[in-house]
Design a protein around this motif. Structure first.
Motif, PDB file in Angstrom:
ATOM      1  N   LEU A  92     107.196 -19.924  70.234  1.00 36.26           N
ATOM      2  CA  LEU A  92     107.853 -20.955  71.043  1.00 36.26           C
ATOM      3  C   LEU A  92     106.900 -22.134  71.212  1.00 36.26           C
ATOM      4  CD1 LEU A  92     109.384 -18.716  73.871  1.00 36.26           C
ATOM      5  CD2 LEU A  92     110.426 -19.396  71.703  1.00 36.26           C
ATOM      6  N   GLU A  93     107.328 -23.301  70.749  1.00 37.25           N
ATOM      7  CA  GLU A  93     106.483 -24.489  70.887  1.00 37.25           C
ATOM      8  C   GLU A  93     106.347 -24.875  72.360  1.00 37.25           C
ATOM      9  OE1 GLU A  93     106.496 -29.253  69.707  1.00 37.25           O
ATOM     10  OE2 GLU A  93     108.054 -27.913  68.920  1.00 37.25           O
ATOM     11  N   LYS A  94     107.483 -24.907  73.054  1.00 37.25           N
ATOM     12  CA  LYS A  94     107.524 -25.225  74.482  1.00 37.25           C
ATOM     13  C   LYS A  94     108.591 -24.366  75.149  1.00 37.25           C
ATOM     14  CE  LYS A  94     105.909 -30.003  75.034  1.00 37.25           C
ATOM     15  NZ  LYS A  94     106.272 -31.317  75.629  1.00 37.25           N
TER      16      LYS A  94
ATOM     17  N   VAL B 150     118.193 -18.050  75.959  1.00 32.87           N
ATOM     18  CA  VAL B 150     117.416 -17.553  77.091  1.00 32.87           C
ATOM     19  C   VAL B 150     116.559 -16.365  76.665  1.00 32.87           C
ATOM     20  CG1 VAL B 150     117.517 -16.521  79.398  1.00 32.87           C
ATOM     21  CG2 VAL B 150     119.194 -18.269  78.737  1.00 32.87           C
ATOM     22  N   HIS B 151     115.296 -16.414  77.045  1.00 34.06           N
ATOM     23  CA  HIS B 151     114.393 -15.272  76.894  1.00 34.06           C
ATOM     24  C   HIS B 151     113.958 -14.845  78.289  1.00 34.06           C
ATOM     25  CE1 HIS B 151     114.040 -16.155  72.618  1.00 34.06           C
ATOM     26  NE2 HIS B 151     113.604 -17.384  72.893  1.00 34.06           N
ATOM     27  N   ALA B 152     114.020 -13.549  78.559  1.00 39.90           N
ATOM     28  CA  ALA B 152     113.514 -13.005  79.822  1.00 39.90           C
ATOM     29  C   ALA B 152     112.600 -11.843  79.469  1.00 39.90           C
ATOM     30  CB  ALA B 152     114.655 -12.540  80.714  1.00 39.90           C
TER      31      ALA B 152
ATOM     32  N   LYS C 114     115.845 -29.070  73.413  1.00 37.92           N
ATOM     33  CA  LYS C 114     115.753 -28.215  72.230  1.00 37.92           C
ATOM     34  C   LYS C 114     114.930 -26.960  72.482  1.00 37.92           C
ATOM     35  CE  LYS C 114     111.751 -30.638  70.231  1.00 37.92           C
ATOM     36  NZ  LYS C 114     111.238 -31.323  69.029  1.00 37.92           N
ATOM     37  N   TYR C 115     114.433 -26.825  73.710  1.00 40.49           N
ATOM     38  CA  TYR C 115     113.568 -25.690  74.013  1.00 40.49           C
ATOM     39  C   TYR C 115     114.314 -24.618  74.807  1.00 40.49           C
ATOM     40  CZ  TYR C 115     110.112 -29.119  72.600  1.00 40.49           C
ATOM     41  OH  TYR C 115     109.410 -30.065  71.893  1.00 40.49           O
ATOM     42  N   PRO C 116     113.997 -23.348  74.552  1.00 36.83           N
ATOM     43  CA  PRO C 116     114.702 -22.257  75.237  1.00 36.83           C
ATOM     44  C   PRO C 116     114.318 -22.155  76.706  1.00 36.83           C
ATOM     45  CG  PRO C 116     112.877 -21.381  73.968  1.00 36.83           C
ATOM     46  CD  PRO C 116     112.977 -22.842  73.613  1.00 36.83           C
ATOM     47  N   ILE C 117     115.138 -21.452  77.443  1.00 38.04           N
ATOM     48  CA  ILE C 117     114.864 -21.144  78.848  1.00 38.04           C
ATOM     49  C   ILE C 117     114.133 -19.806  78.895  1.00 38.04           C
ATOM     50  CG2 ILE C 117     115.906 -20.620  81.087  1.00 38.04           C
ATOM     51  CD1 ILE C 117     118.325 -22.350  80.165  1.00 38.04           C
TER      52      ILE C 117
END
Length: 356
Positions: free
Chosen positions: A140-142, A100-102, A71-74
């Motif tokens: 973002l939690e994780k 995805v976040h960069a 459930k967490y983003p990359i």
């Protein structure tokens, strides 16, 4: 028309005549062209963090149907001299699995150029805490944290300090893990020692900045292969990303020993990482990084998995984006379930699995 009328007309044309896009604007345009050429729909924004009011340039690509397996983003952290756009092909594939976040590290790319400490330990802490402040601002939690090269070193340092914020740690051919051989320098010739001394006197990419407008041409001559992995826009992008005040570059130099090694290598710290954080190494078999030594040092840890991509060099995410994305997604699907299993080394190209 009299001479005075001509001068009057010319005076009002001066701003338009001399105006040209700033380097920041040209960098944003080059970044956009790279993503657009790949057909990526993305959100670009500047996230302000408390550290010296720094703005972190961030690109987000939302997944239309995020996998329920995590459930967490990359979150992607680029390497030295790079930026978010160089992740392009990998982002396109990873975003089919999860959002995805960069982001551009502070001191790199389109992010602000804050002045960091010249003390290695303090500078590393400032960089790591900047990442944590960015995570907090992004709510973002994780994170499923993926770092390449210098970004892999920083991602590991972040996980050491904030293990509760890392769901999975993926290290793409990370820099800074091996110690510099103490016997190397005495074996060098006088000429080689002189070259090392000269290198230490300048920032690593000083020559690129000195080239000025010829920077993209210089990049093309040095790395003609990049156009095959991206487009011709990549040369403008890399030049412009590294043409501003090189404060991030100074951090890298501060943390490095002769550029190829870290002053505080992860070989001395990695074992302190919380063993509930699953770690996946993805190495390029043709890389200049000594991945065999890294694999020997950490491969027996039960929360570590190691992959070797035969088709890739140091830039594993660009050399074979399909295989890289497949390995990253596979590691995230397994997640914490792989902890405690017999450690393996996986040769990605042939799917051969051999015990360590």
């Amino acid at each position: 028309m009299t001479i005075f009328q001509k001068l009057h007309t010319f005076r009002f044309r001066l701003p338009a005549y001399f105006s040209c896009p700033s380097k920041s604007q040209r960098l944003a345009e080059a970044e956009g062209r790279i993503f657009t050429a790949l057909g990526i729909r993305y959100l670009a924004r500047l996230i302000q963090i408390p550290f010296k009011n720094t703005e972190i340039s961030t690109v987000t690509v939302n997944c239309e149907q995020p996998s329920t397996q995590t459930k967490y983003p990359i979150v992607l952290i680029h390497g030295f001299g790079a930026g978010v756009a160089l992740w392009g092909s990998a982002i396109k594939r990873l975003a089919q699995f999860q959002t995805v976040h960069a982001f551009d590290l502070p001191g790199f790319g389109r992010s602000s150029r804050p002045k960091f400490s010249t003390d290695p330990e303090t500078a590393e802490t400032e960089m790591i805490d900047s990442i944590e402040q960015w995570r907090d601002k992004m709510n973002l939690e994780k994170m499923n944290l993926v770092g390449h090269s210098f970004g892999g070193y920083l991602a590991t340092s972040y996980a050491l300090k904030y293990p509760g914020r890392v769901e999975n740690l993926v290290l793409a051919d990370p820099w800074g893990f091996n110690e510099m051989d103490p016997e190397m320098m005495p074996k060098l010739t006088s000429r080689q020692k002189s070259i090392f001394w000269i290198i230490q006197q300048f920032n690593p990419l000083a020559v690129l900045r000195l080239a000025g407008g010829y920077g993209p041409t210089l990049m093309k001559r040095l790395r003609p292969d990049l156009a095959l992995k991206y487009s011709e826009d990549v040369y403008d992008y890399i030049y412009l990303a590294n043409s501003k005040n090189p404060t991030g570059e100074m951090v890298f130099k501060c943390l490095s020993e002769n550029l190829g090694w870290a002053k505080q290598p992860m070989s001395k710290r990695f074992h302190e990482l919380d063993n509930t954080v699953p770690v996946t190494f993805i190495h390029g078999e043709r890389s200049w990084i000594d991945w065999k030594n890294t694999r020997t040092m950490f491969g027996e840890l039960d929360h570590v998995e190691s992959h070797v991509m035969e088709s890739a060099g140091h830039h594993v995410y660009a050399d074979d984006a399909d295989k890289f994305a497949e390995l990253v997604i596979g590691s995230l699907k397994e997640g914490k379930s792989k902890i405690g299993k017999k450690p393996t080394v996986i040769v990605a190209e042939d799917d051969v699995v051999t015990p360590l």
